[in-house]
Design a protein around this motif. Structure first.
Motif, PDB file in Angstrom:
ATOM      1  N   TRP A   7       0.943  -1.431   0.001  1.00 44.00           N
ATOM      2  CA  TRP A   7      -0.069  -0.004   0.134  1.00 44.00           C
ATOM      3  C   TRP A   7       0.843   1.143   0.077  1.00 44.00           C
ATOM      4  O   TRP A   7       1.933   1.379   0.435  1.00 44.00           O
ATOM      5  N   TYR A   8       0.232   2.474  -0.610  1.00 43.88           N
ATOM      6  CA  TYR A   8       0.920   3.739  -0.699  1.00 43.88           C
ATOM      7  C   TYR A   8      -0.306   4.749  -0.716  1.00 43.88           C
ATOM      8  O   TYR A   8      -1.074   4.528  -1.453  1.00 43.88           O
ATOM      9  N   TRP A   9      -0.075   5.502   0.363  1.00 42.98           N
ATOM     10  CA  TRP A   9      -1.216   6.448   0.629  1.00 42.98           C
ATOM     11  C   TRP A   9      -0.644   7.886  -0.236  1.00 42.98           C
ATOM     12  O   TRP A   9       0.512   8.337   0.195  1.00 42.98           O
ATOM     13  N   VAL A  10      -1.391   8.351  -1.297  1.00 41.42           N
ATOM     14  CA  VAL A  10      -0.683   9.571  -2.085  1.00 41.42           C
ATOM     15  C   VAL A  10      -1.198  10.800  -1.508  1.00 41.42           C
ATOM     16  O   VAL A  10      -2.449  10.741  -0.796  1.00 41.42           O
ATOM     17  N   GLY A  11      -0.453  11.792  -1.243  1.00 40.62           N
ATOM     18  CA  GLY A  11      -0.911  13.003  -0.751  1.00 40.62           C
ATOM     19  C   GLY A  11      -1.154  12.926   0.816  1.00 40.62           C
ATOM     20  O   GLY A  11      -0.356  12.100   1.534  1.00 40.62           O
ATOM     21  N   ASP A  12      -2.033  13.420   1.385  1.00 39.26           N
ATOM     22  CA  ASP A  12      -2.391  13.387   2.987  1.00 39.26           C
ATOM     23  C   ASP A  12      -3.253  12.169   2.941  1.00 39.26           C
ATOM     24  O   ASP A  12      -4.031  11.829   2.241  1.00 39.26           O
ATOM     25  N   ILE A  13      -3.024  11.595   4.007  1.00 40.45           N
ATOM     26  CA  ILE A  13      -3.606  10.435   4.199  1.00 40.45           C
ATOM     27  C   ILE A  13      -5.222  10.680   4.362  1.00 40.45           C
ATOM     28  O   ILE A  13      -6.194   9.905   3.874  1.00 40.45           O
ATOM     29  N   SER A  14      -5.765  11.944   4.831  1.00 38.98           N
ATOM     30  CA  SER A  14      -7.244  12.297   4.945  1.00 38.98           C
ATOM     31  C   SER A  14      -7.519  12.465   3.436  1.00 38.98           C
ATOM     32  O   SER A  14      -8.705  12.458   3.372  1.00 38.98           O
ATOM     33  N   ASP A  15      -6.836  12.620   2.417  1.00 37.43           N
ATOM     34  CA  ASP A  15      -7.332  12.307   1.196  1.00 37.43           C
ATOM     35  C   ASP A  15      -8.075  11.119   0.786  1.00 37.43           C
ATOM     36  O   ASP A  15      -8.623  11.081  -0.276  1.00 37.43           O
ATOM     37  N   ASN A  16      -7.773  10.168   1.530  1.00 40.10           N
ATOM     38  CA  ASN A  16      -8.356   8.949   1.103  1.00 40.10           C
ATOM     39  C   ASN A  16      -7.906   8.104  -0.431  1.00 40.10           C
ATOM     40  O   ASN A  16      -8.753   7.637  -1.055  1.00 40.10           O
ATOM     41  N   LEU A  42      -5.578   5.792  -1.997  1.00 40.16           N
ATOM     42  CA  LEU A  42      -4.544   4.838  -1.605  1.00 40.16           C
ATOM     43  C   LEU A  42      -4.522   3.889  -2.675  1.00 40.16           C
ATOM     44  O   LEU A  42      -5.470   3.342  -3.456  1.00 40.16           O
ATOM     45  N   ILE A  43      -3.115   3.738  -3.099  1.00 38.87           N
ATOM     46  CA  ILE A  43      -2.903   2.738  -4.223  1.00 38.87           C
ATOM     47  C   ILE A  43      -2.587   1.442  -3.572  1.00 38.87           C
ATOM     48  O   ILE A  43      -1.670   1.371  -2.470  1.00 38.87           O
ATOM     49  N   ILE A  44      -3.203   0.352  -4.044  1.00 38.84           N
ATOM     50  CA  ILE A  44      -2.962  -1.035  -3.487  1.00 38.84           C
ATOM     51  C   ILE A  44      -2.307  -1.829  -4.296  1.00 38.84           C
ATOM     52  O   ILE A  44      -2.892  -1.861  -5.707  1.00 38.84           O
ATOM     53  N   VAL A  45      -1.118  -2.173  -4.543  1.00 33.93           N
ATOM     54  CA  VAL A  45      -0.499  -3.017  -5.329  1.00 33.93           C
ATOM     55  C   VAL A  45      -0.809  -4.283  -4.893  1.00 33.93           C
ATOM     56  O   VAL A  45      -0.250  -4.772  -3.889  1.00 33.93           O
ATOM     57  N   PRO A  46      -1.503  -5.219  -5.745  1.00 28.45           N
ATOM     58  CA  PRO A  46      -1.915  -6.504  -5.344  1.00 28.45           C
ATOM     59  C   PRO A  46      -0.815  -7.607  -5.314  1.00 28.45           C
ATOM     60  O   PRO A  46       0.073  -7.484  -5.813  1.00 28.45           O
ATOM     61  N   SER A  47      -0.862  -8.466  -4.451  1.00 22.86           N
ATOM     62  CA  SER A  47       0.234  -9.601  -4.364  1.00 22.86           C
ATOM     63  C   SER A  47       0.110 -10.195  -5.816  1.00 22.86           C
ATOM     64  O   SER A  47      -0.850 -10.229  -6.423  1.00 22.86           O
ATOM     65  N   SER A  48       1.223 -10.698  -5.992  1.00 24.47           N
ATOM     66  CA  SER A  48       1.528 -11.597  -7.335  1.00 24.47           C
ATOM     67  C   SER A  48       1.715 -10.524  -8.428  1.00 24.47           C
ATOM     68  O   SER A  48       2.180 -10.848  -9.569  1.00 24.47           O
ATOM     69  N   THR A  49       1.754  -9.079  -7.940  1.00 26.21           N
ATOM     70  CA  THR A  49       2.201  -8.288  -9.233  1.00 26.21           C
ATOM     71  C   THR A  49       3.708  -8.483  -9.390  1.00 26.21           C
ATOM     72  O   THR A  49       4.332  -8.596  -8.382  1.00 26.21           O
ATOM     73  N   GLN A  50       4.106  -8.284 -10.436  1.00 30.31           N
ATOM     74  CA  GLN A  50       5.535  -8.437 -10.822  1.00 30.31           C
ATOM     75  C   GLN A  50       6.314  -7.171 -11.190  1.00 30.31           C
ATOM     76  O   GLN A  50       5.453  -6.230 -11.764  1.00 30.31           O
ATOM     77  N   THR A  51       7.556  -7.184 -10.855  1.00 32.16           N
ATOM     78  CA  THR A  51       8.298  -5.712 -11.093  1.00 32.16           C
ATOM     79  C   THR A  51       9.641  -5.948 -10.989  1.00 32.16           C
ATOM     80  O   THR A  51      10.411  -7.216 -10.718  1.00 32.16           O
ATOM     81  N   ASP A  52      10.502  -4.968 -11.778  1.00 28.93           N
ATOM     82  CA  ASP A  52      11.867  -5.178 -11.971  1.00 28.93           C
ATOM     83  C   ASP A  52      12.595  -4.157 -10.884  1.00 28.93           C
ATOM     84  O   ASP A  52      13.502  -3.798 -10.922  1.00 28.93           O
ATOM     85  N   LEU A  53      11.865  -3.682  -9.859  1.00 28.86           N
ATOM     86  CA  LEU A  53      12.196  -2.833  -8.993  1.00 28.86           C
ATOM     87  C   LEU A  53      12.321  -1.407  -9.484  1.00 28.86           C
ATOM     88  O   LEU A  53      11.760  -1.275 -10.496  1.00 28.86           O
ATOM     89  N   TRP A 113      15.099   3.431  -2.439  1.00 28.07           N
ATOM     90  CA  TRP A 113      13.862   3.878  -3.611  1.00 28.07           C
ATOM     91  C   TRP A 113      12.978   2.799  -3.952  1.00 28.07           C
ATOM     92  O   TRP A 113      12.055   2.932  -4.818  1.00 28.07           O
ATOM     93  N   THR A 114      13.440   1.552  -3.550  1.00 25.96           N
ATOM     94  CA  THR A 114      12.514   0.402  -4.130  1.00 25.96           C
ATOM     95  C   THR A 114      10.915   0.713  -3.607  1.00 25.96           C
ATOM     96  O   THR A 114      10.057   0.379  -4.474  1.00 25.96           O
ATOM     97  N   TYR A 115      10.944   1.219  -2.445  1.00 26.17           N
ATOM     98  CA  TYR A 115       9.304   1.267  -2.033  1.00 26.17           C
ATOM     99  C   TYR A 115       8.705   2.179  -2.818  1.00 26.17           C
ATOM    100  O   TYR A 115       7.283   2.076  -3.192  1.00 26.17           O
ATOM    101  N   ALA A 116       9.350   3.195  -3.592  1.00 25.68           N
ATOM    102  CA  ALA A 116       8.554   4.186  -4.373  1.00 25.68           C
ATOM    103  C   ALA A 116       8.683   3.493  -5.652  1.00 25.68           C
ATOM    104  O   ALA A 116       7.547   3.613  -6.483  1.00 25.68           O
ATOM    105  N   ALA A 117       9.476   2.749  -6.120  1.00 25.35           N
ATOM    106  CA  ALA A 117       9.418   1.977  -7.457  1.00 25.35           C
ATOM    107  C   ALA A 117       8.110   1.110  -7.408  1.00 25.35           C
ATOM    108  O   ALA A 117       7.694   0.989  -8.696  1.00 25.35           O
ATOM    109  N   ILE A 118       7.762   0.425  -6.517  1.00 18.32           N
ATOM    110  CA  ILE A 118       6.731  -0.684  -6.575  1.00 18.32           C
ATOM    111  C   ILE A 118       5.368   0.144  -7.093  1.00 18.32           C
ATOM    112  O   ILE A 118       4.897  -0.350  -8.023  1.00 18.32           O
ATOM    113  N   PRO A 119       5.031   1.174  -6.406  1.00 18.43           N
ATOM    114  CA  PRO A 119       3.707   1.528  -6.771  1.00 18.43           C
ATOM    115  C   PRO A 119       3.868   2.352  -8.334  1.00 18.43           C
ATOM    116  O   PRO A 119       2.776   2.373  -9.063  1.00 18.43           O
ATOM    117  N   HIS A 120       4.986   2.809  -8.543  1.00 22.73           N
ATOM    118  CA  HIS A 120       5.220   3.482  -9.884  1.00 22.73           C
ATOM    119  C   HIS A 120       5.162   2.578 -10.964  1.00 22.73           C
ATOM    120  O   HIS A 120       4.447   2.882 -11.979  1.00 22.73           O
TER     121      HIS A 120
END
Length: 133
Positions: free
Chosen positions: A28-37, A39-50, A67-74
C-alpha cells in the motif's frame, strides 16, 4: 526500510527470475495526505523489476536501494495506467521524498522517468489496447 504512515505495510517480495520479483503480499501507498483517502494498493502477485536503473549506474544506484518502496507503486501505475503518466511520475517523486531519498537523487530519478518513461508507458499502452497484459 522501516514502515512509514504512508507505507503502512511491509514490502514482501520473492525473486522469480533474473531481475524479476513478485509481490508476496499486497503493498500500500497513501498518496498526498492520508486524509485524502487516495490509496494505491499494489496487489500480491504483481511482478516488478524494482527500480529500472541502467546497469551502468548500479554501482551508485542499485535496483534494490531505498527507492524500491517508491518504485513498486510507480511500476504498478505504469502497468495498469489507471492514472496519467504525469501523475504516476509525480507520485513516484512524492514517495521518494516520503522514504527519505535525498533531494539530488530524487531529482535524478524523477527527471529520468519524465525523460525516458514514455518508452515503457507507450509500449504498455499498446499492449493494453491489444488486450495483452
Amino acid at each position: 526500510m522501516k514502515n512509514s504512515v504512508k507505507f503502512p505495510k511491509p514490502l514482501v517480495l520473492k525473486k522469480i527470475g533474473d531481475m524479476l520479483w513478485e509481490l508476496y503480499e499486497d503493498f500500500w501507498y497513501w498518496v498526498g495526505d492520508i486524509s485524502d483517502n487516495d490509496l494505491i494498493i499494489v496487489p500480491s502477485s504483481t511482478q516488478t523489476d524494482l527500480a529500472s536503473i541502467p546497469r551502468f549506474f548500479w554501482i551508485i544506484y542499485p535496483v534494490d536501494g531505498r527507492w524500491t518502496y517508491a518504485a513498486i507503486p510507480h511500476d504498478y501505475l505504469y502497468h495498469t495506467q489507471v492514472r496519467t503518466r504525469k501523475e504516476a511520475d509525480y507520485i513516484f517523486l512524492e514517495a521518494l521524498k516520503e522514504i527519505g531519498v535525498g533531494f539530488f537523487t530524487r531529482r535524478i530519478f524523477y527527471s529520468a522517468v519524465r525523460v525516458f518513461g514514455w518508452m515503457p508507458w507507450n509500449a504498455q499502452t499498446k499492449r493494453l489496447k491489444n488486450h495483452v497484459a
